[in-house]
Design an enzyme around this catalytic site. Sequence first.
Site, mmCIF file in Angstrom:
data_model
loop_
_atom_site.group_PDB
_atom_site.id
_atom_site.type_symbol
_atom_site.label_atom_id
_atom_site.label_comp_id
_atom_site.label_asym_id
_atom_site.label_seq_id
_atom_site.Cartn_x
_atom_site.Cartn_y
_atom_site.Cartn_z
ATOM 1 N N GLY A 1 -2.249 -0.672 3.856
ATOM 2 C CA GLY A 1 -2.079 -1.204 2.567
ATOM 3 C C GLY A 1 -0.821 -2.383 2.088
ATOM 4 N N GLY B 1 1.731 -4.217 -3.631
ATOM 5 C CA GLY B 1 2.659 -2.909 -3.752
ATOM 6 C C GLY B 1 3.728 -2.666 -2.715
ATOM 7 N N ASP C 1 -5.299 -3.992 5.457
ATOM 8 C CA ASP C 1 -5.727 -4.013 3.959
ATOM 9 C C ASP C 1 -7.220 -4.132 3.811
ATOM 10 O OD1 ASP C 1 -5.549 -3.550 1.231
ATOM 11 O OD2 ASP C 1 -3.425 -3.903 1.426
ATOM 12 N N GLY D 1 -3.217 3.359 -0.295
ATOM 13 C CA GLY D 1 -3.770 4.552 -1.213
ATOM 14 C C GLY D 1 -4.426 4.122 -2.403
ATOM 15 N N TYR E 1 -6.442 12.935 -6.797
ATOM 16 C CA TYR E 1 -5.042 12.327 -6.080
ATOM 17 C C TYR E 1 -4.127 13.380 -5.742
ATOM 18 C CZ TYR E 1 -1.115 9.359 -5.896
ATOM 19 O OH TYR E 1 -0.028 8.520 -5.645
ATOM 20 N N LYS F 1 -2.743 14.071 -1.718
ATOM 21 C CA LYS F 1 -1.395 13.885 -1.335
ATOM 22 C C LYS F 1 -0.507 15.325 -0.911
ATOM 23 C CE LYS F 1 -0.818 9.586 -2.051
ATOM 24 N NZ LYS F 1 -0.596 8.594 -1.000
#
Length: 286
Positions: A8, A12, A32, A71, A159, A163
């Site tokens: 990722g 972000g 990514d 994510g 989601y 997690k």
Amino acid sequence: MGTYAVTGAASGMGAAVAARLADDGHTVIGVDIKAADVTADLSTPGGRTTAAREVLDRAGGVLDGAVLAAGLGPAPGRDRSRLIAEVNYLGVVELLDAWRPALAAAGSGRAKVVVFSSNSTTTVPMVPRRAVRALLDRDVPRALRTLDRFGRMAPTFAYGASKIAVSQWVRREAVTRAWAGAGIRLNAIAPGAIRTPLLEQQLATPEEAERIRSFPVPIGGFGDPGQLAAWVVFMLSDAADFLCGSVVFVDGGSDAWFRADDWPRAVPAVRLRRYLNRMKEFRAQR
């Protein structure tokens, strides 16, 4: 200086972590779906295999640490729940399975891993346990069958389930011989609302913005990716040598707001046998 893999890494919090590590002089191998050292789609088995292999090739078989920040969040779409499960759960555990020998090769106590969890693990109600168990079994189709009955809310629960599952995986694996016994420190960080491109996109929708702004954040406002990056860098440092199997909440107090009295708690009598059995297991391993 060390070599770190960051998933990722193109945007972000992952981008903030990658930039901070690079500024500190480390070698960063970013992963990514685009604009990264290793471009791979973690929502597919082939993409995960590619990411695992190319990172190991670039690292020369030795990693000083890894940050699993890739994510996907809830969004409309028929396939969204599957994408969330594949990226948020399998995109973590399959890569770490592949990278574990390289992390162990860094030397006892040196390698650190930080997995991005979320405070949705404790603030989203009614996440189906069956979906969590299915993900822990790496059975995405079974998880999706459980989630499908929630209709348009399925991605939200997907989601949360992803997690919770990845946090439980971290807790289970961190203390084993394969991880702690190999000198690898495995922990998770659980952010709240952080000003990432995903959050900005949600805030651009009036209905979503109202829901997000009404969510309890006792200190007010939203977190900054740079703040989370500083926490991650600390969790990768020598100061975190004694940190193992922890889930660190950095969420402005939301988790504490919802479950101030839930944690910590003493071991209840009904779990005493399990507690004693775990003690016996630990002694037997020494």
